[in-house]
Design an enzyme around this catalytic site. Sequence first.
Site, PDB file in Angstrom:
ATOM      1  N   HIS A 350       0.832  -1.209   0.000  1.00 31.55           N
ATOM      2  CA  HIS A 350       0.000   0.000   0.000  1.00 31.55           C
ATOM      3  C   HIS A 350       0.862   1.254   0.000  1.00 31.55           C
ATOM      4  O   HIS A 350       0.711   2.137  -0.859  1.00 31.55           O
ATOM      5  CB  HIS A 350      -0.902  -0.013   1.241  1.00 31.55           C
ATOM      6  CG  HIS A 350      -1.674   1.249   1.461  1.00 31.55           C
ATOM      7  ND1 HIS A 350      -3.022   1.344   1.220  1.00 31.55           N
ATOM      8  CD2 HIS A 350      -1.294   2.477   1.901  1.00 31.55           C
ATOM      9  CE1 HIS A 350      -3.438   2.565   1.492  1.00 31.55           C
ATOM     10  NE2 HIS A 350      -2.400   3.282   1.921  1.00 31.55           N
ATOM     11  N   GLU A 351       1.789   1.336   0.949  1.00 32.06           N
ATOM     12  CA  GLU A 351       2.566   2.567   1.078  1.00 32.06           C
ATOM     13  C   GLU A 351       3.479   2.796  -0.117  1.00 32.06           C
ATOM     14  O   GLU A 351       3.621   3.922  -0.605  1.00 32.06           O
ATOM     15  CB  GLU A 351       3.373   2.545   2.384  1.00 32.06           C
ATOM     16  CG  GLU A 351       2.529   2.487   3.644  1.00 32.06           C
ATOM     17  CD  GLU A 351       1.599   3.678   3.817  1.00 32.06           C
ATOM     18  OE1 GLU A 351       1.779   4.695   3.128  1.00 32.06           O
ATOM     19  OE2 GLU A 351       0.667   3.584   4.632  1.00 32.06           O
ATOM     20  N   HIS A 354       1.821   4.351  -3.062  1.00 33.72           N
ATOM     21  CA  HIS A 354       1.690   5.808  -3.054  1.00 33.72           C
ATOM     22  C   HIS A 354       2.822   6.436  -3.879  1.00 33.72           C
ATOM     23  O   HIS A 354       2.622   7.447  -4.557  1.00 33.72           O
ATOM     24  CB  HIS A 354       1.745   6.350  -1.624  1.00 33.72           C
ATOM     25  CG  HIS A 354       0.449   6.285  -0.890  1.00 33.72           C
ATOM     26  ND1 HIS A 354      -0.714   6.810  -1.390  1.00 33.72           N
ATOM     27  CD2 HIS A 354       0.130   5.764   0.325  1.00 33.72           C
ATOM     28  CE1 HIS A 354      -1.701   6.619  -0.523  1.00 33.72           C
ATOM     29  NE2 HIS A 354      -1.215   5.989   0.519  1.00 33.72           N
ATOM     30  N   GLU A 374      -5.749   6.782  -2.457  1.00 36.61           N
ATOM     31  CA  GLU A 374      -5.765   5.779  -1.386  1.00 36.61           C
ATOM     32  C   GLU A 374      -6.224   4.418  -1.912  1.00 36.61           C
ATOM     33  O   GLU A 374      -5.678   3.382  -1.544  1.00 36.61           O
ATOM     34  CB  GLU A 374      -6.681   6.236  -0.255  1.00 36.61           C
ATOM     35  CG  GLU A 374      -5.995   7.051   0.804  1.00 36.61           C
ATOM     36  CD  GLU A 374      -4.918   6.263   1.532  1.00 36.61           C
ATOM     37  OE1 GLU A 374      -5.185   5.141   1.996  1.00 36.61           O
ATOM     38  OE2 GLU A 374      -3.797   6.769   1.640  1.00 36.61           O
ATOM     39  N   HIS A 450      -9.325   8.405   3.143  1.00 34.15           N
ATOM     40  CA  HIS A 450      -9.258   7.005   3.544  1.00 34.15           C
ATOM     41  C   HIS A 450     -10.640   6.368   3.570  1.00 34.15           C
ATOM     42  O   HIS A 450     -10.750   5.138   3.615  1.00 34.15           O
ATOM     43  CB  HIS A 450      -8.609   6.884   4.921  1.00 34.15           C
ATOM     44  CG  HIS A 450      -7.196   7.359   4.960  1.00 34.15           C
ATOM     45  ND1 HIS A 450      -6.864   8.677   5.165  1.00 34.15           N
ATOM     46  CD2 HIS A 450      -6.018   6.704   4.785  1.00 34.15           C
ATOM     47  CE1 HIS A 450      -5.552   8.814   5.139  1.00 34.15           C
ATOM     48  NE2 HIS A 450      -5.014   7.633   4.906  1.00 34.15           N
TER      49      HIS A 450
END
Length: 555
Positions: A350-351, A354, A374, A450
Amino acid sequence: MSSLAKALSVAILMGAAGQSAAAINGAVVDRALVAIRQNPTATRLSAADAFSARSVTVDRNGTEHVRMDRTYGGLPVLGGDIVVHSRAGTLQDASLTLVAPINVGITPALTVDAAITAAGVQFGTGFQAVPSASLVVYARGASPKLAYDVLYAGTKTDGTPTRMHYYVDALNGAILGKEDAIKTGTLPGTGGVTGTPAPPPNVTATTGTGRSLIAGVLSLGTQWNNTRRIFEMKDPTRGNTHITDAGNGYRTEASTLVVDADNKWGNGATTDRVSAAVDASYGFAKTWDFYKEKFGREGIRGDGVGAFGAVHYSINYVNAYWSDECFCMAFGDGNGTSIRPLVTLDIMGHEMSHGLTSVTAGLIYSSESGGLNEANSDILGTMVEYYVNNAQQPPNYIIGEGLFVTPAWNKAIRWMFKPNLDGISPDCYPSPTTPSNGISLANFKAMDVHYSSGVANHFYYLLAEGAVVPEGYGAGTPANLTPSSLVCNGNTTLAGIGREAAQQIWYRALTVYMVSNTDYAGARVATLNAAADLYGAGSANHNAVAAAWDAVTMQ
């Protein structure tokens, strides 16, 4: 909802290959620039515009996609980016959100100090560096305006760094918008090196053995530093991706490279600080491998350069974040009781995703584009989890469930198949007259990214899997879900196209068609375009994209 839930944020069938800025094909860019000038209406060209290429994708059939940033009178245009789609020098289409050529004055009526003061009223007094401001053209609203981009840096109450950009109207001081550069930063201090740099070390790629907190016993890409006579948690086979220890401090740039004497890392428990680093190294490696195998992408930026991750950030920090500015991640250790260190595979994927968003579509981290930002991280982080298929972290469409020491059906950060299981996120996109889960369209556009991400997560689940209730959430379970509760339009026969096809469509939509201000309507167009490219207009997969969007839209 918990603060944790809010905070966390194949070779393509046509043979597309992205290129980093350093490797951009000049001839392709030149053709795109000609196409822009020959098609001023489609590209919203003004006489004061200039363009710089950010990336190039070329399909096997010769179609060229050039992503460009726009300036106006020498000022950056926020929301003016464009992807030029052309073939044989002829414009096929352009992806952008500008509705008309820019026509604004570039002389401010407001002083820099006044702009900083206006932004400071919103930020407050807890900033940790001298605020800065620069002129831009703000083109993310209904009409472009001359604005100051004012940057305040500080730390949120939970320890997460913040680098908040406020866009202040340069004529009247109104706040036009704001965006945090930290995806859930550079931290205080520059981390600058003084003195004469040491010569490059003599290193050799090695394979170590790691005992992780979450993923079991693993093989790790490491290196032997013959200069220092020690093994380092740095992987030269994956762009020198490396893991550091922040020492429970706040400065990732001052963190220390993790090293070991015998290339055996961690003990599988928090009693050894290196165990969390093992999970982080594993997550970085597997995310790198996922992007390379599925999309032919070498690293987050596509330039073969690895990022780094800092474990043991802060104290009792129940969060993890990505910073574009340091090209790095930071991982908290959890709260020491109910939440583990934040180094699960889906959080890692996920991170880092980004970072992918930042160097491709650049989706603005607010309103609908922020929700898509997100969601992209949830989607691709989940696909990393499925790609790895580690029995210690079984893949699913639930985000962050592995962080909880005591598992339960309702302990997670987000549920892609039914976003409103968190009690806040809407399942579907509200219509102007029909709310979703009590949330109006206006409130949806204004809500935390989010939560607004849930609609795109839901779309992706239905596209890949169809209206199928996941095991453990069906009728008779505490969640008590049925196929009808997974769709908003009653289409319980909706069939999925599978994860392989779905991830190809989503990735191409993100990297080829989405731009910084893409909203949900634009995401529908982008995914339909991607599906048409990959599988043909009117194909089963193309039609499935439309059906999945219909199923997450209030009628």
